[in-house]
Design an enzyme around this catalytic site. Sequence first.
Site, mmCIF file in Angstrom:
data_model
loop_
_atom_site.group_PDB
_atom_site.id
_atom_site.type_symbol
_atom_site.label_atom_id
_atom_site.label_comp_id
_atom_site.label_asym_id
_atom_site.label_seq_id
_atom_site.Cartn_x
_atom_site.Cartn_y
_atom_site.Cartn_z
ATOM 1 N N LYS A 90 4.482 52.177 46.372
ATOM 2 C CA LYS A 90 5.291 52.463 45.144
ATOM 3 C C LYS A 90 5.955 51.036 44.748
ATOM 4 C CE LYS A 90 9.543 53.002 47.788
ATOM 5 N NZ LYS A 90 10.353 54.194 48.242
ATOM 6 N N TYR A 148 27.440 27.495 39.791
ATOM 7 C CA TYR A 148 28.479 28.450 39.173
ATOM 8 C C TYR A 148 29.406 28.959 40.282
ATOM 9 C CZ TYR A 148 25.550 28.701 35.258
ATOM 10 O OH TYR A 148 24.506 28.370 34.222
HETATM 11 C C1 LIG Z 1 10.590 53.957 49.824
HETATM 12 C C2 LIG Z 1 10.059 54.995 50.768
HETATM 13 C C3 LIG Z 1 9.801 55.003 52.129
HETATM 14 C C4 LIG Z 1 9.538 53.716 52.498
HETATM 15 O O1 LIG Z 1 10.626 53.017 53.076
HETATM 16 P P1 LIG Z 1 10.607 51.544 53.734
HETATM 17 O O2 LIG Z 1 12.075 51.390 54.371
HETATM 18 O O3 LIG Z 1 10.446 50.407 52.840
HETATM 19 O O4 LIG Z 1 9.725 51.673 54.945
HETATM 20 C C5 LIG Z 1 9.503 56.144 52.561
HETATM 21 N N1 LIG Z 1 9.607 57.170 52.181
HETATM 22 C C6 LIG Z 1 10.408 57.473 51.225
HETATM 23 C C7 LIG Z 1 10.700 58.794 50.536
HETATM 24 C C8 LIG Z 1 10.769 56.268 50.354
HETATM 25 O O5 LIG Z 1 11.246 56.616 49.153
#
Ligand SMILES: *Cc1c(COP(=O)(O)O)cnc(C)c1O
Length: 371
Positions: free
Chosen positions: A45, A281
């Site tokens: 994602k 800053y």
């Molecule tokens: C983003 C996400 C993951 C992956 O999480 P990580 O900690 O980056 O491995 C897994 N399951 C869901 C539902 C997510 O939204």
Amino acid sequence: MTSEQNRQAAGPSERSAVVDLAAVQHNVGRLLDLARGRTLIAVVKADAYGHGAPQVARAALAAGAHMLGTAHVAEALALRAQGITAPVLAWLHTAATDFNAAVSQDVRLGLSGGELDLVLDAAREAGRPAVVHLKFDSGLGRNGATPAQWPRLLERVRRAESEGLLTVEGVFTHLAVADEPTRPETAEQLAAFQDAVRAAREAGLNPTLVHAANTPGLLSAADLPDPDAMLLDAVRVGLGLYGLSPFADRTPQEFGLVPAMTLRTRVANVKDVPAGAGVSYGLTYRTEGPTRLVLVPLGYADGVPRVATGAPVRIGDRIFPVVGRIAMDQCVVDLSLGRPVGAGAGDGRALESAPPTAGRDGAGPEADDGV
Ligand SMILES: *Cc1c(COP(=O)(O)O)cnc(C)c1O
């Protein structure tokens, strides 16, 4: 001129994010070992956490990942448009989600309940069942059916399955505090999830992919009294693919993971300052003794988190911490605080800065000696 064009005008090669797909593949291999035979869902994602979704997806699949995960259906469809045919699960739906396209292009859908009618309409339209993973809210408080909503959802889903509109391939939940392994809530979530899965089977469903673990869940499973209760049938891994550790006190190296992204630039300025000189800053940092400060032309507009003070910057064969506040387009390192590469535990490849080229303003040959 758009800001993108502005940046390119400044020279894209001077400030670049370099992604090492071989590192992604190495990490997939390592995560597959840790998952001990479970299905690995590679989470790509948000453009693969900024690393480039199609490239990372292809690399992860080639290295043995079984399935891909995205938040939005649109992200899954973008992978399809790139010719990626592997199973993809998308779990975050909005008013704009195109369920028809998802079903017709074989995108698996996380199903929390509210979207069920639209998914059934899409299945009728496509003339094929929607493949879904039911989402149970075991305590995160975001998506997923609550324990109170779960029995009714199971009933409706069971009916739709018998009508040929749905295939329940999976049941899943998401953990809230897996990155803090000493907290009790993870075991509570897993226990609640186990009950929910049992109820799904009792309702006549037959999911083959039951999953809960994210990266911290997978990385901490071996330390749990019952690793199987965490690993289940599948793990959904994002952060680990990219070679990062989710734990505040443990480095990627401890898990055999290699950071996949390097931000690279050239030093913009070097100056000698006396003891007590303030930096950036708020003047939250003052030099201990006389030293040399290096200006790195990367800041939070370039994706360096504003909270990353102390983050490692590699210059030549030494690592220096960012000192003072990170600004929009620049940050500063103190050359008196260097250590050789490999001498510290936190040598990620987050930032890399080339020594200044001789003769540039403010960066004479003398400066090269110091860096
Ligand atoms: C983003 C996400 C993951 C992956 O999480 P990580 O900690 O980056 O491995 C897994 N399951 C869901 C539902 C997510 O939204």
